[in-house]
Structures are given as structure tokens and as C-alpha cells.
Motif scaffolding. Structure first.
Motif, PDB file in Angstrom:
ATOM      1  N   ALA A  48      49.665  -7.014 -11.250  1.00  0.00           N
ATOM      2  CA  ALA A  48      50.578  -6.160 -12.003  1.00  0.00           C
ATOM      3  C   ALA A  48      50.348  -4.674 -11.766  1.00  0.00           C
ATOM      4  O   ALA A  48      51.162  -3.849 -12.191  1.00  0.00           O
ATOM      5  CB  ALA A  48      50.441  -6.456 -13.498  1.00  0.00           C
ATOM      6  N   VAL A  49      49.261  -4.300 -11.087  1.00  0.00           N
ATOM      7  CA  VAL A  49      48.925  -2.887 -10.923  1.00  0.00           C
ATOM      8  C   VAL A  49      50.050  -2.099 -10.252  1.00  0.00           C
ATOM      9  O   VAL A  49      50.428  -1.021 -10.742  1.00  0.00           O
ATOM     10  CB  VAL A  49      47.591  -2.733 -10.157  1.00  0.00           C
ATOM     11  N   VAL A 109      38.100   5.149 -14.260  1.00  0.00           N
ATOM     12  CA  VAL A 109      39.270   5.698 -13.578  1.00  0.00           C
ATOM     13  C   VAL A 109      40.575   5.275 -14.237  1.00  0.00           C
ATOM     14  O   VAL A 109      41.507   6.082 -14.355  1.00  0.00           O
ATOM     15  CB  VAL A 109      39.249   5.290 -12.088  1.00  0.00           C
ATOM     16  N   TYR A 110      40.677   4.041 -14.690  1.00  0.00           N
ATOM     17  CA  TYR A 110      41.930   3.587 -15.304  1.00  0.00           C
ATOM     18  C   TYR A 110      42.276   4.376 -16.577  1.00  0.00           C
ATOM     19  O   TYR A 110      43.437   4.791 -16.746  1.00  0.00           O
ATOM     20  CB  TYR A 110      41.873   2.081 -15.588  1.00  0.00           C
ATOM     21  N   ALA A 163      54.313 -10.334 -17.202  1.00  0.00           N
ATOM     22  CA  ALA A 163      53.589 -10.016 -18.432  1.00  0.00           C
ATOM     23  C   ALA A 163      53.422  -8.515 -18.591  1.00  0.00           C
ATOM     24  O   ALA A 163      53.583  -7.964 -19.697  1.00  0.00           O
ATOM     25  CB  ALA A 163      52.228 -10.713 -18.425  1.00  0.00           C
ATOM     26  N   ALA A 164      53.104  -7.821 -17.501  1.00  0.00           N
ATOM     27  CA  ALA A 164      52.928  -6.372 -17.570  1.00  0.00           C
ATOM     28  C   ALA A 164      54.238  -5.678 -17.904  1.00  0.00           C
ATOM     29  O   ALA A 164      54.269  -4.718 -18.696  1.00  0.00           O
ATOM     30  CB  ALA A 164      52.367  -5.852 -16.253  1.00  0.00           C
ATOM     31  N   GLY A 165      55.340  -6.140 -17.301  1.00  0.00           N
ATOM     32  CA  GLY A 165      56.631  -5.551 -17.607  1.00  0.00           C
ATOM     33  C   GLY A 165      56.996  -5.703 -19.079  1.00  0.00           C
ATOM     34  O   GLY A 165      57.515  -4.769 -19.700  1.00  0.00           O
ATOM     35  N   ALA A 166      56.695  -6.869 -19.643  1.00  0.00           N
ATOM     36  CA  ALA A 166      56.963  -7.090 -21.070  1.00  0.00           C
ATOM     37  C   ALA A 166      56.112  -6.168 -21.924  1.00  0.00           C
ATOM     38  O   ALA A 166      56.583  -5.637 -22.951  1.00  0.00           O
ATOM     39  CB  ALA A 166      56.692  -8.550 -21.423  1.00  0.00           C
ATOM     40  N   LEU A 167      54.858  -5.927 -21.509  1.00  0.00           N
ATOM     41  CA  LEU A 167      53.975  -5.054 -22.274  1.00  0.00           C
ATOM     42  C   LEU A 167      54.447  -3.608 -22.212  1.00  0.00           C
ATOM     43  O   LEU A 167      54.362  -2.869 -23.205  1.00  0.00           O
ATOM     44  CB  LEU A 167      52.541  -5.171 -21.753  1.00  0.00           C
ATOM     45  N   VAL A 168      54.960  -3.190 -21.055  1.00  0.00           N
ATOM     46  CA  VAL A 168      55.498  -1.833 -20.938  1.00  0.00           C
ATOM     47  C   VAL A 168      56.664  -1.642 -21.902  1.00  0.00           C
ATOM     48  O   VAL A 168      56.774  -0.614 -22.575  1.00  0.00           O
ATOM     49  CB  VAL A 168      55.946  -1.550 -19.489  1.00  0.00           C
ATOM     50  N   VAL A 169      57.551  -2.645 -21.977  1.00  0.00           N
ATOM     51  CA  VAL A 169      58.703  -2.564 -22.880  1.00  0.00           C
ATOM     52  C   VAL A 169      58.249  -2.565 -24.334  1.00  0.00           C
ATOM     53  O   VAL A 169      58.752  -1.796 -25.169  1.00  0.00           O
ATOM     54  CB  VAL A 169      59.673  -3.736 -22.620  1.00  0.00           C
ATOM     55  N   ALA A 170      57.255  -3.413 -24.663  1.00  0.00           N
ATOM     56  CA  ALA A 170      56.804  -3.528 -26.040  1.00  0.00           C
ATOM     57  C   ALA A 170      55.972  -2.335 -26.488  1.00  0.00           C
ATOM     58  O   ALA A 170      56.012  -1.943 -27.664  1.00  0.00           O
ATOM     59  CB  ALA A 170      55.997  -4.809 -26.217  1.00  0.00           C
ATOM     60  N   ALA A 171      55.219  -1.736 -25.576  1.00  0.00           N
ATOM     61  CA  ALA A 171      54.328  -0.627 -25.947  1.00  0.00           C
ATOM     62  C   ALA A 171      54.668   0.601 -25.099  1.00  0.00           C
ATOM     63  O   ALA A 171      55.560   1.364 -25.432  1.00  0.00           O
ATOM     64  CB  ALA A 171      52.869  -1.049 -25.773  1.00  0.00           C
ATOM     65  N   SER A 172      53.941   0.781 -23.974  1.00  0.00           N
ATOM     66  CA  SER A 172      54.170   1.922 -23.089  1.00  0.00           C
ATOM     67  C   SER A 172      53.459   1.671 -21.768  1.00  0.00           C
ATOM     68  O   SER A 172      52.579   0.802 -21.689  1.00  0.00           O
ATOM     69  CB  SER A 172      53.628   3.209 -23.721  1.00  0.00           C
ATOM     70  N   PRO A 173      53.817   2.418 -20.726  1.00  0.00           N
ATOM     71  CA  PRO A 173      53.102   2.248 -19.454  1.00  0.00           C
ATOM     72  C   PRO A 173      51.625   2.570 -19.564  1.00  0.00           C
ATOM     73  O   PRO A 173      50.792   1.944 -18.902  1.00  0.00           O
ATOM     74  CB  PRO A 173      53.815   3.230 -18.516  1.00  0.00           C
ATOM     75  N   VAL A 218      49.652   2.176 -22.198  1.00  0.00           N
ATOM     76  CA  VAL A 218      48.980   1.040 -22.842  1.00  0.00           C
ATOM     77  C   VAL A 218      48.869  -0.120 -21.849  1.00  0.00           C
ATOM     78  O   VAL A 218      47.838  -0.799 -21.780  1.00  0.00           O
ATOM     79  CB  VAL A 218      49.744   0.602 -24.108  1.00  0.00           C
ATOM     80  N   ALA A 219      49.918  -0.350 -21.071  1.00  0.00           N
ATOM     81  CA  ALA A 219      49.895  -1.440 -20.093  1.00  0.00           C
ATOM     82  C   ALA A 219      48.807  -1.210 -19.049  1.00  0.00           C
ATOM     83  O   ALA A 219      48.095  -2.152 -18.665  1.00  0.00           O
ATOM     84  CB  ALA A 219      51.261  -1.564 -19.411  1.00  0.00           C
ATOM     85  N   LEU A 220      48.641   0.041 -18.581  1.00  0.00           N
ATOM     86  CA  LEU A 220      47.605   0.317 -17.583  1.00  0.00           C
ATOM     87  C   LEU A 220      46.216   0.077 -18.163  1.00  0.00           C
ATOM     88  O   LEU A 220      45.340  -0.502 -17.497  1.00  0.00           O
ATOM     89  CB  LEU A 220      47.727   1.753 -17.086  1.00  0.00           C
ATOM     90  N   LEU A 221      45.994   0.501 -19.397  1.00  0.00           N
ATOM     91  CA  LEU A 221      44.697   0.253 -20.044  1.00  0.00           C
ATOM     92  C   LEU A 221      44.457  -1.247 -20.219  1.00  0.00           C
ATOM     93  O   LEU A 221      43.339  -1.734 -20.009  1.00  0.00           O
ATOM     94  CB  LEU A 221      44.645   0.963 -21.396  1.00  0.00           C
TER      95      LEU A 221
END
Length: 390
Positions: free
Chosen positions: A31-32, A92-93, A156-166, A168-171
């Protein structure tokens, strides 16, 4: 010839935990690229062109780092090889999640440079701890699980971006990758068999043969064919004004690869990677003639069935050709070959799509892959002698 079942592979000590740990690490790793793209576009309000620059920088770092990371596995073992990657995830992340675009570029390079060598660890460990007669089935299972990670991770990452933010998804991606790597660190799978001997002294690249070079070329060619399908599917659906169906088409493509990997791993004999690449290139070329989403999904299946098998076959032959003391580095160079193939193939295929339409993307990528296969068939030895079974 001995028929090896998947049950025999899974019953081998340590195999199931190794697969599970690698699966947990790969899901977020897949997902990175998506998360970085959305971080640039949504989080920083920048353009897709700038997102492409970030992705390219991360790709260059990964391509440069893979052989070095593989050498660390050979020389230091799994635990010491993983420590730098785990450290980068925790340092780094979080910095990348807060960075401006200018700072994100060097951070993305470091992320790629220290990308965890999960592929190399799994393949080297399986090759060292299973008889050579089991390698095809073991590598096929690993390819199938990698395909499953590719299906699950970006969604899963795309859903997390929509639900929270990019951010938060990166963390979350960094944390979950770290979790998988910590499990691998705890397992510490051996990368040498009990009877392995130290690497003999010799030139730095003395282990590389002509067949190695052609196998790396075939690996790059496979990635070009994959990029043709990846980009071509999106282009066809855009022409059809049906981009919303991309997930369904991708799912069918991914599942066909998964099925193909299982079938190939159950075979009693190997297939030369060059033959698989030739078939994959030929089957990719006509996919773009599909004129409806459902025919596109069906047309992508034949080439999709060969995705996991060709990855499996390339790793199997590299393991046969390479001394145990050098397998980590060899698998690292294979990972670099995948990266270079994708980096070279993407702009060529993209140009073909821009100039002549979506169908040209499939034809160009498939044609290049087929030409690479023919070149490799002409240059490789007729047979590759297998390493004797342990």
C-alpha cells in the motif's frame, strides 16, 4: 520425479510462521505507493506529477537498496539485516507524514533504500531449509500470498485514507509493516542449510553467470508485461467511462494470478521462465481490444494466470544457480530487476497509450516482454542444471 504437495511444504518446521510473518509485512508494504500518492495529492494539495516524482524517488531508492540488503542477509543473518529497516519505519515514516513536498523527496528515497527485504528473506530461507524438490511449491505459495497482499493492501489503505487521512494511513502502514518485521526478527529464520559452507573467495561478482543475467532480464520483462496490464486496464476503463469498475477488473486479474500460482506450484516439473514470459507477452498484447468492462476482465485472465508462475519460476531457477552463501544478494538483484523493469516500462507504455490509445499500451508492453523472452531463449543455455536435492 517426486510429487511434492503443498501439505509437505507447510508441514516443514518453521514454514507456516514464516509465511504468516511475511504476509503481515507485505499487506501494508503493497500500500505504500498508493498512500504516498494520496499524501502528496490530498495531504499536500500537490499535483499527480509531483506524486509521480515522489514515487520515482522511492523506486530508485528501492532499486539501489535491494542488492545491498540481500548481501546483509547473506553476511549478517535476518535479525541484523532487519534492524535498519525497522528503525526507518519508526523514524522516517512519522517524519514523512509531517513533511513538506521538498522534504518528502529525500525521506521517500530513504524509505525505498531501507525497504525491508521480505522477498529475499522468505525465498532464501525456503531455499535453505527445504529440499530443492520442494522449492517450486514453496515459492509458488509465497507468490500466491504476495498476490493476496497486493489485493488486500491498497484497498485497505485506500479505505483508511477516506475514513481518516493520508497522514494517518501512512503512520498505520509504517506501524503494521514494523509489526510484521518484528515477528520476522523474532522468528529469525535460518538462511543457510546445516551443511552450507562459507562463500569461496573470488571476484565481487564472480557468482554471476550468463544465465543469471538472462534470468534478471526475464524478471524485468515480466514486470513490463505486468505494467502493461496495470496501466492498460485503467486506460481502457477511462475510454469506456467506467473507471468505477477498476476494482472489479483488478480483483479478477489478481485472483487469476493466485490460481495460476497454485496450479504451477502443484506441477511435478518446472517450466522455463523464458517460456512463461513469451506466453505472457503474447497473451497480453491483444487484451486492449476489449470494448466493454466485462470483456476486459475476461481478456486479462489468460495473461493473469501466468503472473505468479513466472515470479515463482524466476526465483526457483535463481536458487538453483546460486550458491547458498550468495542467494540473498541474488534475490536482491532480482528485486532490482523487477524495479528497473517497472521504471522502464511505465513511461514507454504510458507514451504508447497517450499516442495511440489504451490498446497500444497492452500491445507495446506485451510485445516488449515477448521480444525479451526471445532474446533470452537465444542467449541462455538449453538447460540449467539443478542443485542436487538435500
Amino acid at each position: 520425479m517426486e510429487k511434492v504437495t503443498y501439505g509437505a511444504v507447510l508441514r516443514a518446521p518453521g514454514t507456516i510462521p514464516l509465511y504468516v510473518a511475511a504476509f503481515l509485512a507485505r499487506i501494508p508494504m503493497m500500500a505504500v505507493p498508493l498512500v504516498l500518492t494520496l499524501l502528496v495529492v490530498e495531504g499536500l494539495g500537490a499535483s499527480y506529477g509531483q506524486a509521480g516524482i515522489v514515487a520515482a524517488v522511492e523506486t530508485v531508492g528501492a532499486g539501489l537498496g535491494a542488492p545491498w540488503r540481500g548481501r546483509m542477509i547473506d553476511a549478517l543473518g535476518v535479525r541484523r539485516a532487519l534492524v535498519p529497516s525497522i528503525g526507518v519505519l519508526f523514524v522516517v515514516y512519522p517524519l514523512a507524514a509531517m513533511a513538506s513536498f521538498a522534504w518528502l523527496l529525500p525521506l521517500a528515497f530513504v524509505m525505498g533504500l531501507f525497504l525491508a527485504p521480505v522477498h529475499s528473506i522468505v525465498r532464501v530461507s525456503l531455499a535453505a531449509n527445504l529440499p530443492s524438490s520442494h522449492h517450486r511449491s514453496a515459492f509458488a505459495l509465497d507468490s500466491v500470498m504476495a498476490e493476496a497482499s497486493f489485493i488486500i493492501g491498497p484497498a485497505a489503505a485506500g479505505a483508511l485514507v477516506v475514513a481518516a487521512s493520508p497522514e494517518v494511513a501512512l503512520l498505520a502502514v509504517g506501524f503494521t509493516v514494523a509489526l510484521g518485521l518484528l515477528i520476522l526478527w523474532w522468528l529469525d529464520p535460518p538462511t543457510r542449510s546445516a551443511e552450507a559452507t562459507p562463500a569461496p573467495p573470488g571476484p565481487r561478482f564472480g557468482w554471476v553467470t550468463r544465465d543469471h543475467l538472462f534470468l534478471f532480464l526475464v524478471s524485468g520483462g515480466a514486470m513490463i508485461a505486468l505494467m502493461a496490464t496495470d496501466l492498460g486496464i485503467i486506460a481502457v476503463l477511462r475510454e469506456l467511462d467506467a473507471v468505477g469498475l477498476v476494482g472489479i477488473v483488478y480483483l479478477g486479474w489478481g485472483l487469476s494470478s493466485l490460481v495460476g500460482g497454485l496450479i504451477y506450484g502443484a506441477r511435478p516439473a518446472s517450466v522455463r521462465p523464458t517460456h512463461l514470459l513469451l506466453a505472457m507477452g503474447v497473451l497480453t498484447m491483444p487484451v486492449g481490444i476489449a470494448h466493454a468492462p466485462w470483456t476486459l476482465a475476461l481478456a486479462a485472465i489468460p495473461a493473469g494466470l501466468l503472473c505468479a508462475p513466472i515470479m515463482t519460476a524466476c526465483s526457483e531457477y535463481i536458487a538453483k544457480l546460486t550458491d547458498e552463501a550468495r542467494r540473498g544478494e541474488a534475490m536482491g538483484w532480482q528485486a532490482t530487476a523487477f524495479t528497473v523493469g517497472g521504471a522502464i516500462g511505465s513511461p514507454i507504455i504510458g507514451f504508447a497509450i497517450d499516442e495511440w490509445g489504451a490498446a497500444a499500451g497492452f500491445a507495446t508492453g506485451g510485445g516488449v516482454a515477448a521480444l525479451i523472452a526471445l532474446l533470452s531463449l537465444a542467449g541462455q543455455r538449453r538447460d540449467v542444471a539443478p542443485v542436487p536435492a538435500k
